[in-house]
Design an enzyme around this catalytic site. Structure first.
Site, short mmCIF file in Angstrom:
data_model
loop_
_atom_site.label_atom_id
_atom_site.label_comp_id
_atom_site.label_asym_id
_atom_site.label_seq_id
_atom_site.Cartn_x
_atom_site.Cartn_y
_atom_site.Cartn_z
CB SER A 17 -0.95 -0.04 1.19
OG SER A 17 -1.98 0.91 1.05
CG ASP A 35 -6.70 -2.25 -3.75
OD1 ASP A 35 -7.27 -1.43 -3.00
OD2 ASP A 35 -5.55 -2.65 -3.59
CG HIS A 76 -5.86 -2.14 -0.02
ND1 HIS A 76 -5.06 -1.63 -1.02
CD2 HIS A 76 -5.31 -1.74 1.15
CE1 HIS A 76 -4.07 -0.92 -0.48
NE2 HIS A 76 -4.19 -0.99 0.84
#
Length: 716
Positions: free
Chosen positions: A568, A653, A688
């Site tokens: 991330s 995501d 995600h």
């Protein structure tokens, strides 16, 4: 591009690589030859801002519904499968090892609240938890509230966001996501009859649901389906059409995130507007008057944060950075919430960051951070004496666990280190006695075979950066050890040393596992964050590089055996260090990486963009635009010798859109002058956080570890 820290729960048999045939060790992995990388069509798109022109030739990959995009992602997945085909047996071995460390039939420590013990359990071979409770006594009959395994049947992805129980213990509000887009459906279940009521409210924040005191009214946050920002708080009455729900509050400033909470005293419902590490505003409503109006606790202003709770003693407790960068604790009387009425209770300190607090009938408990370690401070409210709960290890993490009841002298805490599995402890705040309620059983793991340490690397500006290490006992500092260095370094989120049983599979095969506590988190206090975001963001990247170089200098490893990993915002870190110091690493793994900073931050329709302006900058500001451009991984790819790279993403995501890493990989391949491998894997069914099941996510870890081991010649 979102605050995303992965939680490691149960894990652990050491079918370790140490028994492998030495003749097969350290032989270079033979990547399949003459395999063409997937091709990507170029379609130039120009962007002009502040007189600066950028050309993005892969921008079209954001066309999610375009069959050519899906075909490209599938082609990349097929390329990964082909290139990693020689590690197929290793991946399965790694998966079975990691899965084998998990005690499959397991149960959490029950937590008592409002007359019930709540816990969850896992059954043998099942992917998901079963949520249970018992009334008043652990000897009472078990009530199964939700069996997520049954609920997930027929879904490739399934997540329960939150379960909220009404004050009379009869109703459960719960949220579910079947796509991994983090747009949840809100429903209500009668726990007495088992009936799930017909009303379903879509597109809500998965963790933001609160009951009022009347057992029929709920408050929830509605999300914008494009930006995914929660922006409206609604009131819903049980049994009514959700289309008639009442709007209670709308956040007009899209730089703020919304949340709803119920105070510890249960007296108030609060709406929280929060701009990341910059500004906060609370609104209060008496929970017994759900049709009333929310009132502001203290008006928002920039660079002023506060976090409140209303305790059983009738006071408000306030954790604030008002004239206190590392925060202090203050109080105010009920009905006198304005800042002019706040009284200091716990002063701020320069070397200690107060991260959290909790109130009990006789004690105030603080979670404090110093020198990249989280500690617990207990203050007796009568005698005013305080102490830190002591532990034996040199480097560890201690924090408050679930403590919903305030009328008690027992504090539940969680303790862990790089070598100690997560341990739930009940601590008597009067007698100082510790009672271990449970330590996560890690099958086959022997703590005495491993060591952990804390070292300090010197960054280029002279700042000391802590690095936490895990390695097999007997490790030699001869410069030949493979070493995986990971970091995050954004949003003020701190990475503290904790147990991760999956990484044992690497450590058993000779790897050192290291965490660099770089600036951008708050491991060393508020200034650690202030010096690692916005116009000081590059300190995060330099810290990581300097930690890597320090580990080489100190003979823990060398650049032929040094690897980096981040996800991330930590994936942005990976992209930046690839451009700044590609020669330092033999391989880099970037998971769901935020790499196209300028384009994303310039598009307010992309989920969560506006709420991140205080973290990265607003491109409308020319100084912030050019600073972001100077490090944005995608914009700074150029002709150079890049190391081996593995990039992962999820098609659904919502935090970092799949097309950011997709574009980045295409551009890296175009400019890469080396013959090193660049792989790109898309989970077509997840977002995600990756796969939702407790076992399936291990296959993603197995791929990453097999990639690293292949680079070390240990793929057999």
């Amino acid at each position: 591009m979102i605050k995303n820290l992965h939680k490691f729960l149960l894990i652990a048999p050491l079918i370790a690589g140490c028994n492998q045939n030495p003749s097969k060790m350290n032989q270079p992995y033979q990547w399949p030859e003459n395999i063409s990388t997937p091709t990507v069509e170029k379609k130039a798109k120009e962007f002009l801002m502040h007189g600066d022109k950028r050309v993005d030739e892969y921008y079209w990959l954001n066309e999610r519904e375009n069959p050519k995009v899906i075909d490209y992602l599938k082609a990349e997945n097929a390329y990964v499968d082909t290139m990693m085909s020689g590690t197929k047996e290793l991946q399965e071995k790694l998966f079975q090892e990691m899965k084998g460390r998990i005690k499959e039939k397991d149960e959490s420590v029950p937590v008592m609240t409002n007359g019930y013990f709540y816990y969850n359990k896992y059954d043998e071979g099942k992917q998901y938890p079963i949520f249970c409770r018992k009334k008043e006594s652990l000897d009472a009959p078990e009530e199964i509230m939700f069996d997520q395994n049954k609920m997930a049947e027929g879904h490739k992805y399934y997540s329960i966001g939150i379960i909220r129980i009404s004050d009379n213990n009869e109703l459960a509000a719960f949220t579910t996501d079947h796509v991994s887009r983090r747009l949840y459906n809100l429903q209500i279940k009668n726990l007495t009859t088992g009936e799930v009521y017909p009303e379903t409210i879509p597109n809500v924040e998965g963790g933001s649901v609160v009951w009022a005191a009347d057992n029929k009214t709920m408050f929830y946050i509605l999300q914008d389906t494009t930006t995914l920002l929660g922006y409206q708080v609604y009131r819903h009455t049980l049994g009514t059409d959700p289309g008639n729900d009442v709007l209670m509050y709308e956040e007009k400033d899209d730089r703020y995130y919304l949340d709803i909470e119920r105070t510890r005293s249960r007296k108030y419902v609060t709406i929280v507007s929060n701009m990341n590490e910059a500004s906060t505003e609370y609104r209060l409503l008496d929970a017994s008057n759900p049709t009333g109006a929310f009132k502001v606790f203290e008006p928002r202003k920039m660079d002023f944060q506060y976090h409140i709770d209303h305790a059983a003693d009738g006071k408000f407790y306030i954790l604030t950075d008002w004239d206190a960068p590392n925060f202090r604790v203050m109080t105010s009387e009920d009905g006198k919430t304005g800042k002019e009425n706040w009284k200091e209770l716990i002063p701020a300190r320069k070397d200690v960051y107060i991260a959290d607090f909790n109130t009990f009938k006789n004690h105030l408990v603080l979670t404090e951070v110093k020198d990249a370690m989280r500690q617990i401070r207990v203050i007796n409210q009568t005698s005013k004496k305080d102490e830190y709960i002591a532990f034996d290890e040199k480097v560890y993490t201690a924090g408050q666990s679930s403590n919903p009841e305030s009328n008690t002298d027992i504090l539940r805490i969680v303790y862990t280190s790089m070598t100690t599995p997560y341990t739930v402890i009940d601590y008597n705040m009067d007698t100082k006695e510790k009672t271990v309620k449970k330590q996560t059983e890690v099958i086959g793991y022997k703590k005495e075979e491993y060591e952990t340490d804390r070292i300090w690397a010197t960054a280029r500006d002279g700042v000391k950066v802590p690095v936490t290490l895990l390695y097999k006992k007997g490790m030699k500092k001869d410069g030949a050890n493979p070493l995986l260095l990971m970091a995050y370094g954004s949003y003020g989120n701190s990475i503290f040393p904790g147990f991760n049983s999956t990484v044992i599979s690497l450590v058993d095969r000779g790897f050192i596992y290291a965490i660099a506590h770089v600036r951008g988190g708050q491991e060393m206090g508020r200034t650690w964050y202030d010096n690692g975001h916005l116009l000081k963001k590059k300190n995060t990247f330099y810290d990581f590089i300097d930690c890597g170089e320090f580990l080489v200098k100190e003979n823990y490893t060398n650049s032929k055996h040094l690897y980096a990993n981040g996800g991330s915002a930590g994936g942005l870190l990976m992209g930046a260090v690839l451009n700044l110091a590609p020669e330092l690493w033999n391989g880099v793994v970037a998971e769901v990486p935020f790499v196209d900073v300028i384009t994303t931050m310039s598009d307010a329709s992309i989920p969560l963009t506006t709420g991140e302006y205080k973290e990265w900058g607003n491109p409308a500001d020319s100084s912030e635009y050019f600073y972001m451009k100077s490090y944005s991984p995608y914009d700074n790819v150029e002709a150079k010798n890049y190391p081996n790279i593995l990039v992962t993403t999820g098609l659904h995501d919502s935090q970092v859109q799949y097309f950011e890493p997709a574009k980045w990989v295409a551009k890296l391949r175009e400019f890469n002058k080396s013959k090193n491998i660049i792989l790109f894997k898309t989970n077509m069914d997840a977002g995600h956080g990756g796969a939702s099941g407790r076992f399936e996510s291990l296959r993603e870890d197995a791929l990453i570890y097999a990639f690293l081991l292949a680079l070390e010649g240990r793929a057999n």
